[in-house]
Design a protein around this motif. Sequence first.
Motif, PDB file in Angstrom:
ATOM      1  N   LYS A  22      50.837 -13.779  37.315  1.00  0.00           N
ATOM      2  CA  LYS A  22      49.708 -14.590  37.796  1.00  0.00           C
ATOM      3  C   LYS A  22      48.843 -13.768  38.750  1.00  0.00           C
ATOM      4  CE  LYS A  22      52.612 -17.525  35.990  1.00  0.00           C
ATOM      5  NZ  LYS A  22      53.041 -18.767  36.555  1.00  0.00           N
ATOM      6  N   ASP A 121      47.109 -30.282  29.177  1.00  0.00           N
ATOM      7  CA  ASP A 121      46.116 -31.303  29.553  1.00  0.00           C
ATOM      8  C   ASP A 121      45.714 -31.215  31.022  1.00  0.00           C
ATOM      9  OD1 ASP A 121      48.862 -32.085  29.766  1.00  0.00           O
ATOM     10  OD2 ASP A 121      48.207 -34.084  30.361  1.00  0.00           O
ATOM     11  N   LEU A 122      46.656 -30.904  31.895  1.00  0.00           N
ATOM     12  CA  LEU A 122      46.327 -30.875  33.329  1.00  0.00           C
ATOM     13  C   LEU A 122      45.422 -29.686  33.658  1.00  0.00           C
ATOM     14  CD1 LEU A 122      49.871 -31.784  34.721  1.00  0.00           C
ATOM     15  CD2 LEU A 122      47.924 -33.314  34.386  1.00  0.00           C
ATOM     16  N   SER A 161      52.261 -29.571  38.283  1.00  0.00           N
ATOM     17  CA  SER A 161      52.456 -28.468  37.332  1.00  0.00           C
ATOM     18  C   SER A 161      52.158 -27.124  38.009  1.00  0.00           C
ATOM     19  CB  SER A 161      51.523 -28.668  36.136  1.00  0.00           C
ATOM     20  OG  SER A 161      51.202 -27.433  35.532  1.00  0.00           O
ATOM     21  N   VAL A 162      53.074 -26.188  37.825  1.00  0.00           N
ATOM     22  CA  VAL A 162      52.905 -24.846  38.398  1.00  0.00           C
ATOM     23  C   VAL A 162      51.688 -24.166  37.765  1.00  0.00           C
ATOM     24  CG1 VAL A 162      53.967 -22.556  38.542  1.00  0.00           C
ATOM     25  CG2 VAL A 162      55.365 -24.600  38.901  1.00  0.00           C
ATOM     26  N   ASP A 303      64.688 -23.569  36.015  1.00  0.00           N
ATOM     27  CA  ASP A 303      65.049 -22.247  35.495  1.00  0.00           C
ATOM     28  C   ASP A 303      66.483 -21.844  35.863  1.00  0.00           C
ATOM     29  OD1 ASP A 303      62.600 -22.069  34.326  1.00  0.00           O
ATOM     30  OD2 ASP A 303      61.780 -20.558  35.668  1.00  0.00           O
ATOM     31  N   LEU A 325      62.227 -31.522  33.635  1.00  0.00           N
ATOM     32  CA  LEU A 325      60.988 -30.789  33.366  1.00  0.00           C
ATOM     33  C   LEU A 325      60.758 -30.444  31.901  1.00  0.00           C
ATOM     34  CD1 LEU A 325      61.544 -30.216  36.548  1.00  0.00           C
ATOM     35  CD2 LEU A 325      59.491 -28.878  36.194  1.00  0.00           C
TER      36      LEU A 325
HETATM   37  C1  UD1 Z   1      56.382 -22.422  35.086  1.00  0.00           C
HETATM   38  C2  UD1 Z   1      57.338 -21.273  34.851  1.00  0.00           C
HETATM   39  C3  UD1 Z   1      58.643 -21.759  34.233  1.00  0.00           C
HETATM   40  C4  UD1 Z   1      59.221 -22.876  35.085  1.00  0.00           C
HETATM   41  C5  UD1 Z   1      58.189 -23.961  35.297  1.00  0.00           C
HETATM   42  C6  UD1 Z   1      58.664 -25.078  36.208  1.00  0.00           C
HETATM   43  C7  UD1 Z   1      55.813 -19.466  34.351  1.00  0.00           C
HETATM   44  C8  UD1 Z   1      55.308 -18.479  33.352  1.00  0.00           C
HETATM   45  N1  UD1 Z   1      56.724 -20.330  33.928  1.00  0.00           N
HETATM   46  O1  UD1 Z   1      56.037 -22.932  33.793  1.00  0.00           O
HETATM   47  O2  UD1 Z   1      59.551 -20.674  34.180  1.00  0.00           O
HETATM   48  O3  UD1 Z   1      60.326 -23.420  34.381  1.00  0.00           O
HETATM   49  O4  UD1 Z   1      57.013 -23.399  35.884  1.00  0.00           O
HETATM   50  O5  UD1 Z   1      59.091 -24.576  37.423  1.00  0.00           O
HETATM   51  O6  UD1 Z   1      55.460 -19.411  35.527  1.00  0.00           O
HETATM   52  N2  UD1 Z   1      52.849 -30.346  32.025  1.00  0.00           N
HETATM   53  C9  UD1 Z   1      51.998 -31.262  31.462  1.00  0.00           C
HETATM   54  N3  UD1 Z   1      50.683 -30.921  31.295  1.00  0.00           N
HETATM   55  C10 UD1 Z   1      50.184 -29.729  31.687  1.00  0.00           C
HETATM   56  C11 UD1 Z   1      51.057 -28.784  32.277  1.00  0.00           C
HETATM   57  C12 UD1 Z   1      52.397 -29.124  32.435  1.00  0.00           C
HETATM   58  O7  UD1 Z   1      52.415 -32.349  31.079  1.00  0.00           O
HETATM   59  O8  UD1 Z   1      48.971 -29.485  31.527  1.00  0.00           O
HETATM   60  C13 UD1 Z   1      54.297 -30.687  32.190  1.00  0.00           C
HETATM   61  C14 UD1 Z   1      55.207 -29.800  31.366  1.00  0.00           C
HETATM   62  O9  UD1 Z   1      55.355 -30.277  30.055  1.00  0.00           O
HETATM   63  C15 UD1 Z   1      56.495 -29.863  32.138  1.00  0.00           C
HETATM   64  C16 UD1 Z   1      56.038 -29.992  33.574  1.00  0.00           C
HETATM   65  O10 UD1 Z   1      54.669 -30.409  33.529  1.00  0.00           O
HETATM   66  O11 UD1 Z   1      57.226 -31.022  31.794  1.00  0.00           O
HETATM   67  C17 UD1 Z   1      56.162 -28.727  34.378  1.00  0.00           C
HETATM   68  O12 UD1 Z   1      55.416 -27.701  33.781  1.00  0.00           O
HETATM   69  P1  UD1 Z   1      54.715 -26.570  34.647  1.00  0.00           P
HETATM   70  O13 UD1 Z   1      55.088 -26.742  36.072  1.00  0.00           O
HETATM   71  O14 UD1 Z   1      53.284 -26.508  34.279  1.00  0.00           O
HETATM   72  O15 UD1 Z   1      55.444 -25.270  34.107  1.00  0.00           O
HETATM   73  P2  UD1 Z   1      54.802 -23.917  33.638  1.00  0.00           P
HETATM   74  O16 UD1 Z   1      53.711 -23.506  34.567  1.00  0.00           O
HETATM   75  O17 UD1 Z   1      54.512 -24.002  32.192  1.00  0.00           O
END
Ligand code: UD1
Length: 422
Positions: A22, A121-122, A161-162, A303, A325
Amino acid sequence: MTGGARLAGEVRVTGAKNCALKLMAAALLAEGSTTIREVPDILDVEIMGQLLGRLGCQVDHDRVGSAVTIKVPEVPGHQADYDLVRRMRAGINVLGPLVARVGRAHVARPGGDAIGSRPLDLHVDGLVRLGATVENEHGFLVASAPPGGLVGAQIWLDFPSVGATENLLMASVLARGTTVIDNAAREPEIIDICRMLADMGAQIGGVGTSTLEVQGVDRLTPVDHATVSDRIVAGTWAIGAVMTRGDVTVHNAHAEHLEIALDKVTQAGAEVHRTADGFRVVCDRRPTAVDVVTLPYPGFATDLQPMVLALNAVAEGAAMVTENLFEARFMFVDELARLGADIRTDGHHAVVRGRERLSGAPVRATDIRAGAGLIMAGLVAEGITTVSHGYHLDRGYPGFDAQLRALGAEIVREPDVDYYDG
Ligand code: UD1
């Protein structure tokens, strides 16, 4: 690998994969030469380097010095192709910086690990709030800023969401006016990105809280920044020490980023000592099973969930592990079962009944973290365990086999073969 060894000794953790990638994307926000240090020597860093290269950046990776220098042109390109983005989730992180700085971005929808559906979507809704238009075209997200550039806005994330927090943060630092990101993710990696952005000249309030307030600025300047250490790798060593009744000192780790995980390790029967630059985990008995619920930070990290399943598989008693998650993260339970683990899943719950011993077998790593969980299980399985698809491990654990050997494990790395994944 042959099971039975006790992990004992010292190990050093490098910068976090999920942060370094990132930070490399964030370099796009400033023209000139940015250096990211403490970058792990993993394939994803190469792929991100290639992606930035295609965007017109000159990328130099000094493997020995664990540093990547990215020379960003005045106007970077805007096209991030599928052949690179599909190979790692973090490819999506160029979306926010490109819309902010170039005014447009064509980013292929990413791939990543097989851990369940990962919607965007987020990310999209937030960019739209900042005034962008975003369309889905032929597998690409096609985003454009309005003529005068992105405009600050109030954004409420439905879920912390991360990835979405990172993308929106990187988009908003160059937007006109104030952006508030509410229900933002609070992971240490996000704090590290905020620190780098602040050094570049961004104005960000509320760092480390769930409300980030960004005052947009006209331009940012390149910096030299060291990546925060990898708490997931550090946590993997902590759990490995408990499982093998070992004694492992982890250097360059932040115990405060692993509060709940280290508390679980203590509940499982280990002693945890904080040291000057990390922690030491000592365990001299069979671990006790521990219940775990995965949640966004500061909750227990998803993780580390595969490692805790492996721990419970050999612990005394039974425990429930709840995954909140990623729906498919229990996919690897069948692989653990091949080693004799007694695990029953129902939706996002898994009940694990500890066995005195596991039994070595050929198993398959389905993603990075599942691979680490299987290695840990193989360490305590009788006889030989072969973990195939080891390339997954290379994406998150640079030099894992050598580190394991240095700690006393009997493990060799076989060359990768082509597997049929159908
Ligand atoms: C990042 C990490 C991953 C870790 C995760 C949660 C990276 C490359 N990967 O993934 O190793 O397991 O954080 O700590 O940094 N969601 C939505 N809509 C969105 C985005 C996310 O519904 O637009 C949901 C996902 O389906 C999931 C949850 O939010 O259920 C968490 O996802 P998110 O925190 O975004 O994880 P990543 O950034 O993909």
